[in-house]
Design a protein around this motif. Structure first.
Motif, PDB file in Angstrom:
ATOM      1  N   ALA A 109       7.123  10.349   2.131  1.00 15.56           N
ATOM      2  CA  ALA A 109       6.025   9.388   2.268  1.00 15.56           C
ATOM      3  C   ALA A 109       5.614   9.248   3.736  1.00 15.56           C
ATOM      4  O   ALA A 109       4.420   9.214   4.065  1.00 15.56           O
ATOM      5  CB  ALA A 109       6.435   8.034   1.700  1.00 15.56           C
ATOM      6  N   ILE A 110       6.607   9.178   4.644  1.00 11.30           N
ATOM      7  CA  ILE A 110       6.303   9.065   6.067  1.00 11.30           C
ATOM      8  C   ILE A 110       5.622  10.332   6.573  1.00 11.30           C
ATOM      9  O   ILE A 110       4.666  10.275   7.357  1.00 11.30           O
ATOM     10  CB  ILE A 110       7.584   8.778   6.872  1.00 11.30           C
ATOM     11  N   PHE A 111       6.106  11.485   6.126  1.00 12.63           N
ATOM     12  CA  PHE A 111       5.505  12.750   6.545  1.00 12.63           C
ATOM     13  C   PHE A 111       4.041  12.827   6.110  1.00 12.63           C
ATOM     14  O   PHE A 111       3.166  13.239   6.892  1.00 12.63           O
ATOM     15  CB  PHE A 111       6.279  13.921   5.939  1.00 12.63           C
ATOM     16  N   GLU A 112       3.765  12.411   4.888  1.00 12.43           N
ATOM     17  CA  GLU A 112       2.379  12.434   4.393  1.00 12.43           C
ATOM     18  C   GLU A 112       1.516  11.446   5.164  1.00 12.43           C
ATOM     19  O   GLU A 112       0.344  11.723   5.460  1.00 12.43           O
ATOM     20  CB  GLU A 112       2.346  12.119   2.899  1.00 12.43           C
ATOM     21  N   TYR A 113       2.095  10.298   5.496  1.00  7.80           N
ATOM     22  CA  TYR A 113       1.365   9.311   6.317  1.00  7.80           C
ATOM     23  C   TYR A 113       1.024   9.901   7.682  1.00  7.80           C
ATOM     24  O   TYR A 113      -0.103   9.795   8.159  1.00  7.80           O
ATOM     25  CB  TYR A 113       2.207   8.038   6.467  1.00  7.80           C
ATOM     26  N   GLN A 114       2.020  10.514   8.323  1.00  4.08           N
ATOM     27  CA  GLN A 114       1.786  11.132   9.628  1.00  4.08           C
ATOM     28  C   GLN A 114       0.673  12.176   9.547  1.00  4.08           C
ATOM     29  O   GLN A 114      -0.210  12.243  10.425  1.00  4.08           O
ATOM     30  CB  GLN A 114       3.072  11.804  10.128  1.00  4.08           C
ATOM     31  N   THR A 115       0.697  12.968   8.496  1.00  6.48           N
ATOM     32  CA  THR A 115      -0.322  14.004   8.318  1.00  6.48           C
ATOM     33  C   THR A 115      -1.704  13.386   8.193  1.00  6.48           C
ATOM     34  O   THR A 115      -2.676  13.855   8.804  1.00  6.48           O
ATOM     35  CB  THR A 115      -0.011  14.849   7.068  1.00  6.48           C
ATOM     36  N   ALA A 116      -1.793  12.316   7.407  1.00 10.42           N
ATOM     37  CA  ALA A 116      -3.091  11.673   7.168  1.00 10.42           C
ATOM     38  C   ALA A 116      -3.670  11.074   8.444  1.00 10.42           C
ATOM     39  O   ALA A 116      -4.859  11.241   8.740  1.00 10.42           O
ATOM     40  CB  ALA A 116      -2.956  10.608   6.085  1.00 10.42           C
ATOM     41  N   VAL A 117      -2.844  10.361   9.223  1.00  9.36           N
ATOM     42  CA  VAL A 117      -3.390   9.683  10.406  1.00  9.36           C
ATOM     43  C   VAL A 117      -3.715  10.682  11.520  1.00  9.36           C
ATOM     44  O   VAL A 117      -4.653  10.459  12.294  1.00  9.36           O
ATOM     45  CB  VAL A 117      -2.464   8.561  10.922  1.00  9.36           C
ATOM     46  N   THR A 118      -2.959  11.777  11.618  1.00  3.35           N
ATOM     47  CA  THR A 118      -3.321  12.774  12.635  1.00  3.35           C
ATOM     48  C   THR A 118      -4.653  13.423  12.278  1.00  3.35           C
ATOM     49  O   THR A 118      -5.471  13.700  13.160  1.00  3.35           O
ATOM     50  CB  THR A 118      -2.236  13.857  12.777  1.00  3.35           C
ATOM     51  N   ARG A 119      -4.900  13.662  11.008  1.00  6.03           N
ATOM     52  CA  ARG A 119      -6.193  14.219  10.591  1.00  6.03           C
ATOM     53  C   ARG A 119      -7.316  13.222  10.841  1.00  6.03           C
ATOM     54  O   ARG A 119      -8.410  13.596  11.274  1.00  6.03           O
ATOM     55  CB  ARG A 119      -6.146  14.608   9.109  1.00  6.03           C
ATOM     56  N   LEU A 120      -7.054  11.952  10.562  1.00  7.20           N
ATOM     57  CA  LEU A 120      -8.087  10.928  10.746  1.00  7.20           C
ATOM     58  C   LEU A 120      -8.473  10.791  12.213  1.00  7.20           C
ATOM     59  O   LEU A 120      -9.660  10.655  12.542  1.00  7.20           O
ATOM     60  CB  LEU A 120      -7.584   9.582  10.209  1.00  7.20           C
ATOM     61  N   MET A 123      -5.666  14.178  16.076  1.00  9.50           N
ATOM     62  CA  MET A 123      -4.564  14.403  17.008  1.00  9.50           C
ATOM     63  C   MET A 123      -3.536  15.362  16.405  1.00  9.50           C
ATOM     64  O   MET A 123      -3.659  15.757  15.243  1.00  9.50           O
ATOM     65  CB  MET A 123      -3.919  13.073  17.380  1.00  9.50           C
ATOM     66  N   GLU A 124      -2.509  15.698  17.186  1.00  2.00           N
ATOM     67  CA  GLU A 124      -1.537  16.704  16.753  1.00  2.00           C
ATOM     68  C   GLU A 124      -0.267  16.113  16.155  1.00  2.00           C
ATOM     69  O   GLU A 124       0.329  16.704  15.247  1.00  2.00           O
ATOM     70  CB  GLU A 124      -1.165  17.606  17.942  1.00  2.00           C
ATOM     71  N   CYS A 125       0.185  14.968  16.643  1.00  2.00           N
ATOM     72  CA  CYS A 125       1.470  14.402  16.214  1.00  2.00           C
ATOM     73  C   CYS A 125       1.324  12.903  15.962  1.00  2.00           C
ATOM     74  O   CYS A 125       0.482  12.240  16.564  1.00  2.00           O
ATOM     75  CB  CYS A 125       2.547  14.622  17.273  1.00  2.00           C
ATOM     76  N   ALA A 126       2.173  12.385  15.077  1.00  2.92           N
ATOM     77  CA  ALA A 126       2.213  10.946  14.816  1.00  2.92           C
ATOM     78  C   ALA A 126       3.656  10.536  14.562  1.00  2.92           C
ATOM     79  O   ALA A 126       4.469  11.352  14.121  1.00  2.92           O
ATOM     80  CB  ALA A 126       1.340  10.588  13.615  1.00  2.92           C
ATOM     81  N   ASN A 127       3.954   9.269  14.835  1.00  3.52           N
ATOM     82  CA  ASN A 127       5.287   8.774  14.488  1.00  3.52           C
ATOM     83  C   ASN A 127       5.209   7.943  13.212  1.00  3.52           C
ATOM     84  O   ASN A 127       4.159   7.867  12.574  1.00  3.52           O
ATOM     85  CB  ASN A 127       5.916   8.001  15.652  1.00  3.52           C
ATOM     86  N   ALA A 128       6.324   7.300  12.871  1.00  2.00           N
ATOM     87  CA  ALA A 128       6.374   6.521  11.634  1.00  2.00           C
ATOM     88  C   ALA A 128       5.890   5.086  11.840  1.00  2.00           C
ATOM     89  O   ALA A 128       6.249   4.210  11.073  1.00  2.00           O
ATOM     90  CB  ALA A 128       7.795   6.526  11.080  1.00  2.00           C
ATOM     91  N   SER A 129       5.123   4.871  12.890  1.00  2.00           N
ATOM     92  CA  SER A 129       4.446   3.609  13.205  1.00  2.00           C
ATOM     93  C   SER A 129       5.318   2.639  13.980  1.00  2.00           C
ATOM     94  O   SER A 129       6.543   2.713  13.979  1.00  2.00           O
ATOM     95  CB  SER A 129       3.925   2.902  11.951  1.00  2.00           C
ATOM     96  N   VAL A 130       4.628   1.710  14.642  1.00  2.00           N
ATOM     97  CA  VAL A 130       5.267   0.577  15.300  1.00  2.00           C
ATOM     98  C   VAL A 130       4.686  -0.704  14.697  1.00  2.00           C
ATOM     99  O   VAL A 130       4.039  -0.659  13.667  1.00  2.00           O
ATOM    100  CB  VAL A 130       5.095   0.630  16.835  1.00  2.00           C
ATOM    101  N   TYR A 131       4.911  -1.849  15.346  1.00  2.00           N
ATOM    102  CA  TYR A 131       4.591  -3.124  14.709  1.00  2.00           C
ATOM    103  C   TYR A 131       3.111  -3.331  14.403  1.00  2.00           C
ATOM    104  O   TYR A 131       2.737  -3.701  13.297  1.00  2.00           O
ATOM    105  CB  TYR A 131       5.071  -4.279  15.588  1.00  2.00           C
ATOM    106  N   ASP A 132       2.256  -3.140  15.411  1.00  2.00           N
ATOM    107  CA  ASP A 132       0.831  -3.415  15.229  1.00  2.00           C
ATOM    108  C   ASP A 132       0.046  -2.699  16.318  1.00  2.00           C
ATOM    109  O   ASP A 132       0.617  -1.982  17.144  1.00  2.00           O
ATOM    110  CB  ASP A 132       0.551  -4.924  15.244  1.00  2.00           C
ATOM    111  N   GLY A 133      -1.266  -2.910  16.320  1.00  2.00           N
ATOM    112  CA  GLY A 133      -2.111  -2.210  17.278  1.00  2.00           C
ATOM    113  C   GLY A 133      -1.797  -2.531  18.721  1.00  2.00           C
ATOM    114  O   GLY A 133      -1.892  -1.667  19.594  1.00  2.00           O
ATOM    115  N   THR A 277      -0.481   8.171  17.610  1.00  2.00           N
ATOM    116  CA  THR A 277      -0.638   9.626  17.564  1.00  2.00           C
ATOM    117  C   THR A 277      -0.754  10.147  18.989  1.00  2.00           C
ATOM    118  O   THR A 277      -1.115   9.408  19.906  1.00  2.00           O
ATOM    119  CB  THR A 277      -1.895  10.035  16.773  1.00  2.00           C
ATOM    120  N   CYS A 278      -0.449  11.427  19.165  1.00  5.51           N
ATOM    121  CA  CYS A 278      -0.541  12.003  20.501  1.00  5.51           C
ATOM    122  C   CYS A 278      -0.675  13.519  20.410  1.00  5.51           C
ATOM    123  O   CYS A 278      -0.586  14.106  19.327  1.00  5.51           O
ATOM    124  CB  CYS A 278       0.679  11.634  21.340  1.00  5.51           C
TER     125      CYS A 278
END
Length: 444
Positions: A109-120, A123-133, A277-278
């Motif tokens: 689930a985290i991998f799919e999330y990372q894939t989705a947000v990098t496409r959105l 960017m090339e890489c994403a983590n499993a998120s932090v607290y907020d913006g 993402t980065c």
């Protein structure tokens, strides 16, 4: 019988180690007037009575108001499928994968999330998120400080002021220097940001659309930052990224976002989702976890924690962060929301939100004394100046069930008459018309 974990001898031993005589001494810094006056807790109630009491308290909330409030948090429509799927027991009881390879479902689930947000965000890489913006922006800043070994940061004043306050709080004891470039009538001063760049700068921080709703292309700014080896960081609005030039296409090194607009209800302020993402060049500076996909010795697909540079996994002094939570359930909601809408659905939600905002801007500026503050292209949010103090108008209209927007005077000196207005696909043209007539009446 209450559970008491320590004997009196153990308590005395701990107090002696700390160097105080009593438990009361631990709270000596709390002045008497701030201490509890009584622990006289009322008698318990039956389940029926508790439910009745809580329903009465909940009924005091104004839940039926029509809101034009945005400022970084938006009331988008959430498909029923998001709740139906994410409230399944195997999802909402899952937390951090401390034995990661045994948690293949969570990791996927985290991998799919990372894939989705990098496409959105492009960017090339994403983590499993932090607290907020806001915390995502702080973590991005610290990535730049570690990468460049510099202590000076250039910040646009058109960046969300709530986030700027958070940055000041998190960095108050870190010996960092902030150079804030003022906005120009709600516009991001790109040339001013460029002029502030030199080889002492660790990062430049901007927002798109900016806090006033203005849309920018930061390609030139990021190219100028690259020339002095400063890190380019942009805070983005996820829904509008389906229409706008992405941070990746602009050349950003790090792109962050508040993920609330992707399937998370406003919920009085949280829990939310800090998207990070980065570029690949920055990935080893990124806090938290990064999930990767691989194959085992039998050729079967498996998911692993590729990088986990947090204090629970490595020596504390080597950790990139000590607040890099894994917001798995919030990230999952964002993933399900994006998948439920799909590319066309996300674009349609963004397009309708922008269309409604432009209709609203037209109706409001047709009122004598109301003028646009946001110049040029804007998305689903814009700022206007009123002929009177915005706080007065907000108080009048909110009493009548319409929250007209965010008062810019709260954070920007000289903009006491400024009002930030947001629309989403849930904002109807009928509501916009009523809002305009109510504002017209309030200004008479």
């Amino acid at each position: 019988m209450p559970f008491v974990p320590h004997t009196e001898d153990e308590v005395r031993e701990m107090l002696a180690t700390i160097g105080v005589d009593s438990v009361e001494d631990l709270f000596a810094e709390i002045t008497p007037d701030m201490r509890p006056k009584s622990f006289d807790i009322p008698e318990g109630l039956s389940e029926m009575d508790v439910l009745s009491k809580l329903e009465g308290l909940a009924a005091k909330n104004a839940t039926n108001s029509v809101s034009f409030l945005g400022a970084g948090f938006y009331d988008h429509y959430i498909p029923a499928a998001v709740d139906a799927l994410t409230m399944r027991g195997e999802f909402y009881t899952a937390y951090t994968p401390y034995q990661p390879e045994a948690s293949q479902g969570t990791l996927q689930a985290i991998f799919e999330y990372q894939t989705a947000v990098t496409r959105l965000l492009g960017m090339e890489c994403a983590n499993a998120s932090v607290y907020d913006g806001g915390t995502a922006l702080y973590e991005a800043l610290m990535m730049a400080v570690r990468k460049t070994k510099r202590r000076k940061i250039v910040v646009s004043e058109a960046l969300n002021p709530i986030y700027r306050v958070m940055l000041g709080s998190y960095t108050s004891n870190l010996d960092l220097e902030f150079v804030t470039v003022p906005h120009k009538d709600g516009m991001t001063d790109i040339e001013g940001l460029k002029a502030a760049l030199d080889d002492s700068i660790a990062a430049v921080l901007v927002q798109n659309p900016n806090f006033f709703g203005s849309i920018n292309d930061f390609t030139g700014l990021f190219e100028a930052a690259a020339k002095v080896k400063a890190v380019s960081i942009v805070s983005a609005y996820p829904v509008l990224q389906s229409l706008l030039k992405t941070p990746g296409a602009m050349g950003a090194d790090v792109a962050v976002a508040e993920g609330q607009s992707l399937g998370l209800p406003l919920s009085f302020g949280g829990p939310y989702l800090g998207i990070m993402t980065c570029t690949k060049a920055m990935v080893r500076q990124m806090p938290g976890r990064i999930v990767g996909r691989t194959t085992d010795t039998k050729g079967r697909t498996g998911y692993v924690l590729t990088l986990q540079a947090r204090e629970q996994h490595i020596r504390r002094q080597k950790a990139t962060s000590n607040i890099c939570s894994n917001q798995s359930l919030c990230a999952l909601r964002a993933l399900v929301h994006m998948c439920a809408l799909g590319e066309l659905g996300l674009k349609r939600a963004a397009r309708v939100s922008v269309e409604r905002a432009h209709i609203c801007a037209g109706k409001l500026t047709a009122i004598p004394g109301v003028e646009m503050l946001t110049k040029g292209a804007f998305g689903n949010e814009f700022a206007v100046t009123l002929p009177v103090n915005a706080f007065e108008v907000i108080a009048k209209l909110t009493e009548r069930g319409f929250v007209p927007g965010f008062p810019l005077g709260r954070y920007f000196e000289g903009l006491e008459n400024g009002l930030l207005v947001a629309c989403t696909e849930k904002t109807s043209e009928e509501q916009i018309g009523i809002f305009a007539e109510m504002l017209r009446g309030a200004l008479k």
